[in-house]
Design a protein around this motif. Structure first.
Motif, PDB file in Angstrom:
ATOM      1  N   VAL A 177     -42.576 -32.528  12.227  1.00 48.57           N
ATOM      2  CA  VAL A 177     -41.819 -32.068  13.378  1.00 48.57           C
ATOM      3  C   VAL A 177     -40.349 -32.355  13.125  1.00 48.57           C
ATOM      4  CG1 VAL A 177     -41.459 -32.356  15.846  1.00 48.57           C
ATOM      5  CG2 VAL A 177     -43.740 -32.489  14.907  1.00 48.57           C
ATOM      6  N   GLU A 178     -39.516 -31.348  13.295  1.00 49.46           N
ATOM      7  CA  GLU A 178     -38.084 -31.527  13.140  1.00 49.46           C
ATOM      8  C   GLU A 178     -37.489 -31.926  14.484  1.00 49.46           C
ATOM      9  OE1 GLU A 178     -35.694 -28.681  11.090  1.00 49.46           O
ATOM     10  OE2 GLU A 178     -37.442 -27.931  10.015  1.00 49.46           O
ATOM     11  N   THR A 179     -36.497 -32.813  14.475  1.00 48.51           N
ATOM     12  CA  THR A 179     -35.853 -33.252  15.702  1.00 48.51           C
ATOM     13  C   THR A 179     -34.374 -32.914  15.617  1.00 48.51           C
ATOM     14  OG1 THR A 179     -37.394 -35.082  15.828  1.00 48.51           O
ATOM     15  CG2 THR A 179     -35.450 -35.208  17.224  1.00 48.51           C
ATOM     16  N   SER A 180     -33.857 -32.226  16.603  1.00 46.71           N
ATOM     17  CA  SER A 180     -32.434 -31.902  16.617  1.00 46.71           C
ATOM     18  C   SER A 180     -31.674 -33.031  17.304  1.00 46.71           C
ATOM     19  CB  SER A 180     -32.202 -30.577  17.355  1.00 46.71           C
ATOM     20  OG  SER A 180     -32.436 -30.749  18.729  1.00 46.71           O
ATOM     21  N   ALA A 181     -30.354 -32.956  17.249  1.00 47.81           N
ATOM     22  CA  ALA A 181     -29.517 -33.982  17.861  1.00 47.81           C
ATOM     23  C   ALA A 181     -29.737 -34.064  19.372  1.00 47.81           C
ATOM     24  CB  ALA A 181     -28.048 -33.714  17.553  1.00 47.81           C
ATOM     25  N   ALA A 182     -30.203 -32.994  19.961  1.00 46.77           N
ATOM     26  CA  ALA A 182     -30.433 -32.965  21.408  1.00 46.77           C
ATOM     27  C   ALA A 182     -31.852 -33.420  21.747  1.00 46.77           C
ATOM     28  CB  ALA A 182     -30.171 -31.568  21.956  1.00 46.77           C
ATOM     29  N   CYS A 193     -42.900 -27.755  12.385  1.00 42.11           N
ATOM     30  CA  CYS A 193     -42.660 -27.158  11.078  1.00 42.11           C
ATOM     31  C   CYS A 193     -43.352 -25.793  11.037  1.00 42.11           C
ATOM     32  CB  CYS A 193     -43.225 -28.041   9.968  1.00 42.11           C
ATOM     33  SG  CYS A 193     -42.346 -29.596   9.763  1.00 42.11           S
ATOM     34  N   ALA A 194     -42.694 -24.843  10.422  1.00 47.72           N
ATOM     35  CA  ALA A 194     -43.232 -23.488  10.299  1.00 47.72           C
ATOM     36  C   ALA A 194     -44.378 -23.472   9.292  1.00 47.72           C
ATOM     37  CB  ALA A 194     -42.129 -22.542   9.854  1.00 47.72           C
ATOM     38  N   ALA A 195     -45.166 -22.413   9.330  1.00 46.78           N
ATOM     39  CA  ALA A 195     -46.202 -22.218   8.316  1.00 46.78           C
ATOM     40  C   ALA A 195     -45.532 -22.243   6.950  1.00 46.78           C
ATOM     41  CB  ALA A 195     -46.913 -20.887   8.537  1.00 46.78           C
ATOM     42  N   GLY A 196     -46.203 -22.825   5.976  1.00 46.45           N
ATOM     43  CA  GLY A 196     -45.629 -22.962   4.639  1.00 46.45           C
ATOM     44  C   GLY A 196     -44.888 -24.271   4.451  1.00 46.45           C
ATOM     45  N   SER A 197     -44.900 -25.118   5.493  1.00 45.50           N
ATOM     46  CA  SER A 197     -44.225 -26.412   5.407  1.00 45.50           C
ATOM     47  C   SER A 197     -44.983 -27.455   6.213  1.00 45.50           C
ATOM     48  CB  SER A 197     -42.784 -26.298   5.910  1.00 45.50           C
ATOM     49  OG  SER A 197     -42.748 -25.956   7.281  1.00 45.50           O
ATOM     50  N   TYR A 198     -44.573 -28.701   6.076  1.00 43.67           N
ATOM     51  CA  TYR A 198     -45.221 -29.806   6.768  1.00 43.67           C
ATOM     52  C   TYR A 198     -44.238 -30.968   6.863  1.00 43.67           C
ATOM     53  CZ  TYR A 198     -45.462 -31.755   2.114  1.00 43.67           C
ATOM     54  OH  TYR A 198     -45.112 -32.232   0.878  1.00 43.67           O
ATOM     55  N   ARG A 199     -44.529 -31.906   7.728  1.00 42.14           N
ATOM     56  CA  ARG A 199     -43.762 -33.150   7.807  1.00 42.14           C
ATOM     57  C   ARG A 199     -44.743 -34.272   8.037  1.00 42.14           C
ATOM     58  NH1 ARG A 199     -41.632 -37.116  10.530  1.00 42.14           N
ATOM     59  NH2 ARG A 199     -39.532 -37.851  10.127  1.00 42.14           N
ATOM     60  N   GLU A 200     -44.776 -35.191   7.097  1.00 40.06           N
ATOM     61  CA  GLU A 200     -45.687 -36.317   7.224  1.00 40.06           C
ATOM     62  C   GLU A 200     -45.220 -37.210   8.359  1.00 40.06           C
ATOM     63  OE1 GLU A 200     -47.507 -37.796   3.473  1.00 40.06           O
ATOM     64  OE2 GLU A 200     -45.749 -36.807   2.615  1.00 40.06           O
ATOM     65  N   GLN A 201     -46.160 -37.664   9.166  1.00 43.39           N
ATOM     66  CA  GLN A 201     -45.815 -38.486  10.330  1.00 43.39           C
ATOM     67  C   GLN A 201     -45.195 -39.811   9.913  1.00 43.39           C
ATOM     68  OE1 GLN A 201     -49.372 -38.773  12.665  1.00 43.39           O
ATOM     69  NE2 GLN A 201     -49.136 -36.713  13.494  1.00 43.39           N
ATOM     70  N   HIS A 202     -45.606 -40.339   8.805  1.00 43.72           N
ATOM     71  CA  HIS A 202     -45.087 -41.616   8.339  1.00 43.72           C
ATOM     72  C   HIS A 202     -44.165 -41.389   7.157  1.00 43.72           C
ATOM     73  CE1 HIS A 202     -47.801 -43.543  11.083  1.00 43.72           C
ATOM     74  NE2 HIS A 202     -48.797 -42.855  10.577  1.00 43.72           N
ATOM     75  N   ALA A 261     -41.550 -42.096   4.837  1.00 41.80           N
ATOM     76  CA  ALA A 261     -40.872 -43.334   4.450  1.00 41.80           C
ATOM     77  C   ALA A 261     -39.360 -43.162   4.327  1.00 41.80           C
ATOM     78  CB  ALA A 261     -41.447 -43.845   3.130  1.00 41.80           C
ATOM     79  N   SER A 262     -38.907 -41.941   4.063  1.00 41.91           N
ATOM     80  CA  SER A 262     -37.470 -41.724   3.898  1.00 41.91           C
ATOM     81  C   SER A 262     -36.740 -41.698   5.238  1.00 41.91           C
ATOM     82  CB  SER A 262     -37.216 -40.406   3.164  1.00 41.91           C
ATOM     83  OG  SER A 262     -37.575 -39.306   3.991  1.00 41.91           O
ATOM     84  N   GLY A 263     -37.481 -41.591   6.329  1.00 39.92           N
ATOM     85  CA  GLY A 263     -36.865 -41.548   7.651  1.00 39.92           C
ATOM     86  C   GLY A 263     -36.253 -40.199   7.972  1.00 39.92           C
ATOM     87  N   GLY A 264     -36.415 -39.221   7.075  1.00 34.73           N
ATOM     88  CA  GLY A 264     -35.855 -37.892   7.305  1.00 34.73           C
ATOM     89  C   GLY A 264     -36.648 -37.113   8.326  1.00 34.73           C
ATOM     90  N   SER A 265     -36.020 -36.107   8.872  1.00 36.86           N
ATOM     91  CA  SER A 265     -36.696 -35.303   9.877  1.00 36.86           C
ATOM     92  C   SER A 265     -36.953 -33.884   9.384  1.00 36.86           C
ATOM     93  CB  SER A 265     -35.863 -35.257  11.166  1.00 36.86           C
ATOM     94  OG  SER A 265     -34.620 -34.648  10.910  1.00 36.86           O
TER      95      SER A 265
END
Length: 129
Positions: free
Chosen positions: A1-6, A12-21, A23-27
């Motif tokens: 899940v991407e988080t904006s400044a607001a 995440c769109a199809a073809g991508s993912y975001r691991e919940q954990h 480690a890099s702290g990136g969004s």
């Protein structure tokens, strides 16, 4: 899940993912690599990225589908980022082939016990040597 400044969360769109954990702290969402695809939205694991099937390829990261190999090309391996050209003196009559056949001057495609079974897009199964 991407988080904006607001503090707005975006899946995440199809073809991508975001691991919940992460480690890099990136969004940012990570893209499925070349040779793979995913039709899942809001994915949280790279396991949603699956290899392109035989007869298809994907040269670009982050795709939701794979592309059929063109005529005179084939792909006999899963997870490829490109197709192979048919060897000289061979061909394939359709897109999405998994092998090539010896070229026949009369362009006939004999059916024999050694024939391979193919599924043509939008067609029933056909045997082609």
């Amino acid at each position: 899940v991407e988080t904006s400044a607001a503090t707005e969360c975006r899946a995440c769109a199809a073809g991508s993912y975001r691991e919940q954990h992460d480690a890099s702290g990136g969004s940012a969402c990570s893209l499925c690599p070349t040779g793979q695809y995913s039709q899942v939205t809001a994915a949280t694991s790279p396991s949603v990225c699956v290899p392109c099937p035989l007869g298809k390829y994907n040269p670009t990261p982050g795709q939701r589908s794979c592309t059929l190999c063109g005529s005179h090309e084939y792909n006999d391996e899963e997870g490829r980022d490109g197709c192979k050209a048919c060897p000289q003196d061979s061909q394939t009559p359709f897109q999405g082939a998994v092998s090539c056949c010896p070229y026949h001057d009369d362009e006939t495609w004999p059916v024999s016990p050694a024939a391979s079974l193919y599924t043509l897009p939008g067609k029933s199964q056909t045997q082609i040597h």
